[in-house]
Design an enzyme around this catalytic site. Structure first.
Site, PDB file in Angstrom:
ATOM      1  N   ASP A 100       0.760  -1.276  -0.043  1.00 60.07           N
ATOM      2  CA  ASP A 100       0.273   0.395  -0.012  1.00 60.07           C
ATOM      3  C   ASP A 100       0.380   0.927   0.063  1.00 60.07           C
ATOM      4  O   ASP A 100       1.443   1.782  -1.376  1.00 60.07           O
ATOM      5  CB  ASP A 100      -0.619  -0.133   1.559  1.00 60.07           C
ATOM      6  N   LYS A 128      -1.114  -1.689  -4.662  1.00 60.20           N
ATOM      7  CA  LYS A 128      -2.390  -0.410  -4.175  1.00 60.20           C
ATOM      8  C   LYS A 128      -1.381   0.890  -4.567  1.00 60.20           C
ATOM      9  O   LYS A 128      -0.676   1.121  -3.459  1.00 60.20           O
ATOM     10  CB  LYS A 128      -2.929  -0.441  -2.782  1.00 60.20           C
ATOM     11  N   ASP A 156      -7.393  -8.658   6.507  1.00 57.33           N
ATOM     12  CA  ASP A 156      -8.373  -8.940   7.843  1.00 57.33           C
ATOM     13  C   ASP A 156      -8.359  -7.339   7.675  1.00 57.33           C
ATOM     14  O   ASP A 156      -8.106  -6.479   7.218  1.00 57.33           O
ATOM     15  CB  ASP A 156      -7.358  -9.083   8.557  1.00 57.33           C
ATOM     16  N   ARG A 162      -9.716 -13.237   6.527  1.00 60.51           N
ATOM     17  CA  ARG A 162      -8.282 -13.654   6.532  1.00 60.51           C
ATOM     18  C   ARG A 162      -9.169 -15.368   5.671  1.00 60.51           C
ATOM     19  O   ARG A 162      -8.179 -15.232   4.418  1.00 60.51           O
ATOM     20  CB  ARG A 162      -7.315 -14.180   7.359  1.00 60.51           C
TER      21      ARG A 162
HETATM   22  P1  IMP Z   1       1.571  -0.044   3.585  1.00 61.39           P
HETATM   23  O1  IMP Z   1       1.037   0.492   3.346  1.00 61.39           O
HETATM   24  O2  IMP Z   1       2.505  -0.570   2.107  1.00 61.39           O
HETATM   25  O3  IMP Z   1       3.009  -0.753   4.691  1.00 61.39           O
HETATM   26  O4  IMP Z   1       0.834  -1.533   4.140  1.00 61.39           O
HETATM   27  C1  IMP Z   1       0.735  -2.056   5.559  1.00 61.39           C
HETATM   28  C2  IMP Z   1       0.322  -3.466   6.134  1.00 61.39           C
HETATM   29  O5  IMP Z   1      -1.512  -2.722   5.020  1.00 61.39           O
HETATM   30  C3  IMP Z   1       0.007  -4.601   4.809  1.00 61.39           C
HETATM   31  O6  IMP Z   1       1.392  -5.362   4.815  1.00 61.39           O
HETATM   32  C4  IMP Z   1      -1.394  -5.072   4.979  1.00 61.39           C
HETATM   33  O7  IMP Z   1      -0.884  -5.767   6.331  1.00 61.39           O
HETATM   34  C5  IMP Z   1      -1.875  -3.737   5.447  1.00 61.39           C
HETATM   35  N1  IMP Z   1      -3.127  -3.644   4.430  1.00 61.39           N
HETATM   36  C6  IMP Z   1      -2.921  -2.383   3.129  1.00 61.39           C
HETATM   37  N2  IMP Z   1      -3.681  -2.745   2.762  1.00 61.39           N
HETATM   38  C7  IMP Z   1      -5.029  -3.345   2.907  1.00 61.39           C
HETATM   39  C8  IMP Z   1      -5.549  -3.199   2.793  1.00 61.39           C
HETATM   40  O8  IMP Z   1      -6.549  -3.029   1.679  1.00 61.39           O
HETATM   41  N3  IMP Z   1      -6.581  -4.655   3.233  1.00 61.39           N
HETATM   42  C9  IMP Z   1      -6.227  -4.876   4.392  1.00 61.39           C
HETATM   43  N4  IMP Z   1      -4.617  -4.847   4.538  1.00 61.39           N
HETATM   44  C10 IMP Z   1      -4.046  -3.930   4.415  1.00 61.39           C
HETATM   45 MG    MG Z   2      -3.854  -6.423   8.851  1.00 60.68          MG
END
Ligand code: IMP
Ligand code: MG
Length: 177
Positions: A100, A128, A156, A162
């Site tokens: 994300d 994303k 989740d 999940r």
């Molecule tokens: P980051 O923002 O790329 O650091 O993502 C962090 C974490 O947030 C990911 O590894 C997921 O565990 C969670 N995450 C981000 N986007 C989503 C989503 O749309 N659904 C569920 N978990 C998410």
């Molecule tokens: Mg999570």
């Protein structure tokens, strides 16, 4: 559980088709190399289990557990379960469920890079890109998805959903409830 779903973004069959495609790509790219798969717990667990069986190479598998401090705290990541085996001089492919902002993966990659792997690449089921804060190199991507919160196939909302076999969005009242 299914009553909480707003819409199915990626049906189970499409996930499995992407897993087969990624497995074939990885099998081709790592032919003749001792590949070490590294799953990121907990979200990537179903992805790891399916993808490892779609790779026709003698791979090894390990897991790293990470958690971020709450849904509104960004970039603060803690390792909850470290690797069981050393990755020094090994060809490591990190398997992630979703990227994300990129902060989580960036933290993991920085930590792994200090341990001297022979190579270090990433395969994520979902990307994303809309909310990316830190650029992270993604060698393999299953699907690019829009900026929506999704659950299922390992992902989740408050530790639930999940076990859904598909990727879906939740009804707004569930997300707010
Ligand atoms: P980051 O923002 O790329 O650091 O993502 C962090 C974490 O947030 C990911 O590894 C997921 O565990 C969670 N995450 C981000 N986007 C989503 C989503 O749309 N659904 C569920 N978990 C998410
Ligand atoms: Mg999570």
């Amino acid at each position: 559980m299914h009553d909480d779903i707003q819409s199915i973004l990626i049906p189970a069959e499409q996930i499995q088709a992407a897993v087969a495609r990624l497995g074939a790509d990885i099998t081709r790219d790592y032919a003749g190399v001792d590949l070490h798969l590294l799953g990121v717990l907990r979200g990537a667990a179903p992805f790891v289990c399916d993808l490892m069986r779609a790779i026709a190479l003698p791979v090894t598998v390990d897991f790293i557990g990470v958690t971020s401090y709450g849904p509104n705290v960004r970039g603060v990541v803690r390792i909850t379960k470290d690797l069981d085996e050393s990755i020094t001089n090994r060809h490591v492919l990190v398997l992630e469920g979703i990227v994300d902002t990129g902060l989580t993966l960036s933290y993991i990659l920085r930590s792994l890079a200090t341990r001297g792997p022979a190579s270090l690449k990433v395969c994520t089921l979902l990307n994303k890109p809309a909310r990316r804060i830190i650029d992270v190199p993604l060698a393999y991507v299953g699907f690019e998805i829009p900026d929506e919160f999704v659950v299922g196939y390992g992902l989740d909302w408050r530790q639930k959903y999940r076990n859904l076999p598909y990727i879906a969005t939740l009804k707004p009242e569930v997300l707010m409830g």
